[in-house]
Design an enzyme around this catalytic site. Structure first.
Site, PDB file in Angstrom:
ATOM      1  CB  ALA A   1      57.091  56.254 -33.404  1.00 50.30           C
TER       2      ALA A   1
ATOM      3  N   PRO B   1      52.795  53.493 -37.121  1.00 47.01           N
ATOM      4  CG  PRO B   1      50.878  53.702 -38.468  1.00 47.01           C
ATOM      5  CD  PRO B   1      51.332  53.247 -37.101  1.00 47.01           C
ATOM      6  N   GLY B   2      53.376  56.176 -37.337  1.00 47.12           N
ATOM      7  CA  GLY B   2      53.761  57.584 -37.310  1.00 47.12           C
ATOM      8  C   GLY B   2      52.640  58.588 -37.195  1.00 47.12           C
ATOM      9  N   GLY B   3      51.421  58.139 -36.910  1.00 50.28           N
ATOM     10  CA  GLY B   3      50.308  59.078 -36.782  1.00 50.28           C
ATOM     11  C   GLY B   3      50.543  60.103 -35.689  1.00 50.28           C
TER      12      GLY B   3
ATOM     13  CG  ASP C   1      50.007  54.536 -28.989  1.00 49.50           C
ATOM     14  OD1 ASP C   1      49.013  54.533 -28.248  1.00 49.50           O
ATOM     15  OD2 ASP C   1      49.998  54.054 -30.135  1.00 49.50           O
TER      16      ASP C   1
ATOM     17  CB  CYS D   1      44.350  50.904 -29.423  1.00 49.47           C
ATOM     18  SG  CYS D   1      45.499  49.617 -29.953  1.00 49.47           S
TER      19      CYS D   1
END
EC number: 2.1.1.-
Length: 476
Positions: free
Chosen positions: A243, A245-247, A323, A373
């Site tokens: 997770a 940095p939490g975006g 992610d 990404c």
């Protein structure tokens, strides 16, 4: 015209990527010449920043229009009379787009130089000032108040504290030194403030240092798509497996109106603490973050685990975001990657371990969104093909909103399956040359189209779990 050279890669890494992009299916779908052109364009685009800065509005604390007004006031402070538009994305209603101007080619280079690390240089190209920890070397007689040319040491060859550097360096623009060379290299070891305030960057973008920190979150456009594709509902139990940095974690909580439970895992404590800090800053209370290795998040018996935390019983979650840790080859700007082929290809097995855990933790009827990404076939479409073969309970689903292009051929997926994926590929749009005059004339639709295309390289797949996996899933 490109102002930076294409991304510098080790030959074996470039060959690996080239073989992937020039696979048999890709060549037969167009031609070898077209596939090669697209690949070379991609390498060039990766070294340049996206055309837009994307900010996500924290709708938990403020309306999009209210925050847009605050942002316009902030831009006026930074840019004075220059009119910089702030455009709401029609398919991502909590996302605001701010165009970047540049590349500016007539900036006069100064005698005084500062060399910064590649990571710092990448941040400068997206609107940041130069902070002291990013400074590697500075000219011998640099004083506070000097106009200084800033260069990026893209290959990491410059020695800390050097007075000059003749290696490969890329010009980023000019700025005013806040400190002398002596202050930077002989001063206090924990100096962390601004070292060079950028006044003439090659790419001009707003600085967001401590700007509206409770109302906006800087996030690349494809990353903002993930939580919308997940479509979380109030009252649900959601897991974000990797997770920090939490975006995506905080976006998910905001979309749920902060009602329900969002569990966030990351195995690095400093990153978990940063995530908690971000959640607190954004006023979100439904998030519970744990320092935990997500590959071990499945509870194997009823005795282990933190109360209410990991590991978890099978089929505990309504929706899951994976992610996944990846090679990050889609990040922009990135002028050099020093990784070996072994490092670039090391992520596929880890991603599969995480997918095994995700499938078992997801409830029947639940949704799993997998994203990276990166641009590699092995970490994206090949993982989708593997997941569909390995887990008969999974069905690929169409995505809403569908903003990226379809998946890349070469992994054996059908055309229908490829259309259900989203691959964001910056090679599909030519390099933009935007100045303040052309910004004033730009149509809103054109800016939105550009934001959708000229972004980082990214990949999203959405799966539905159609049946229970309470019986053990075999490791393949």
């Amino acid at each position: 015209m490109y102002v930076f050279p294409k991304i510098s890669l080790r030959p074996e890494v470039e060959n690996y990527l080239k073989e992937s992009f020039l696979n048999e299916e890709a060549v037969s779908a167009s031609s070898r010449q077209e596939a090669e052109r697209k690949f070379e364009t991609l390498l060039l685009r990766l070294s340049h920043p996206p055309s837009m800065t994307t900010v996500r509005v924290n709708t938990h604390l403020g309306s999009v229009q209210h925050v847009r007004g605050l942002l316009l006031e902030e831009l006026q402070k930074q840019f004075g009379e220059s009119s910089i538009p702030v455009v709401q994305h029609p398919a991502l209603p909590d996302v605001l787009l701010i165009p970047m101007t540049g590349p500016r080619k007539n900036i006069e280079r100064q005698q005084g130089e500062v060399i910064v690390g590649a990571q710092c240089g990448n941040a400068v190209l997206r609107g940041a000032h130069v902070y002291v920890p990013g400074i590697v070397s500075a000219s011998k007689f640099m004083k506070a108040g000097d106009v200084i040319s800033v260069y990026s040491d893209i290959n990491g060859k410059c020695k800390k504290g050097a007075k000059e550097f003749d290696g490969t360096k890329v010009f980023l623009g000019n700025g005013i030194s806040e400190l002398s060379r002596k202050d930077i290299f002989n001063g206090l070891p924990d100096l962390k403030g601004i070292g060079i305030r950028m006044t003439e960057p090659i790419y001009l973008s707003p600085s967001f240092d401590n700007v509206l920190p409770s109302y906006i979150f800087l996030q690349n456009l494809p990353s903002t798509v993930v939580a919308h594709v997940l479509d979380p509902q109030p009252g649900e139990k959601i897991l974000d497996m990797c997770a920090a940095p939490g975006g995506k974690t905080t976006h998910t909580a905001a979309l749920m109106q902060d009602k329900g439970e969002v569990i966030a895992l990351d195995k690095i404590l400093t990153k978990v603490n940063k995530l908690k800090q971000n959640a607190s800053l954004l006023g979100l209370h439904s998030i519970r973050a744990f320092c935990f290795d997500a590959t071990k998040a499945l509870k194997l018996d009823t005795t282990d685990g933190i109360e209410g935390g990991p590991p978890f019983l099978p089929e505990s979650f309504d929706r899951i975001i994976l992610d996944a840790p990846c090679s990050g080859m889609g990040q922009r700007p990135n002028m050099a990657c020093t990784w070996t082929l072994k490092e670039v290809t090391s992520y596929q097995p880890l991603q599969r371990k995480l997918l095994h855990v995700a499938v078992q933790l997801l409830k029947p009827g639940g949704v799993l969104v997998y994203s990276t990404c990166t641009i590699t076939l092995a970490e994206n479409e090949e993982q989708v093909a593997w997941a569909l073969r390995t887990f008969p309970c999974l069905q690929l689903q169409p995505q809403e909103p569908q903003i990226g292009g379809e998946g890349m051929v070469g992994a054996g997926l059908t055309l229908e399956q490829l259309k259900q994926l989203q691959r964001f590929d910056p090679s599909v749009v030519p390099l933009q040359n935007m100045d303040t005059d052309s910004l004033g004339e730009a149509r809103r639709e054109d800016m939105i189209w550009l934001a959708n295309k000229d972004c980082i390289g990214f990949f999203i797949a959405k799966f539905l779990k159609c049946q229970s996996t309470k019986a053990k899933v075999s490791q393949k």
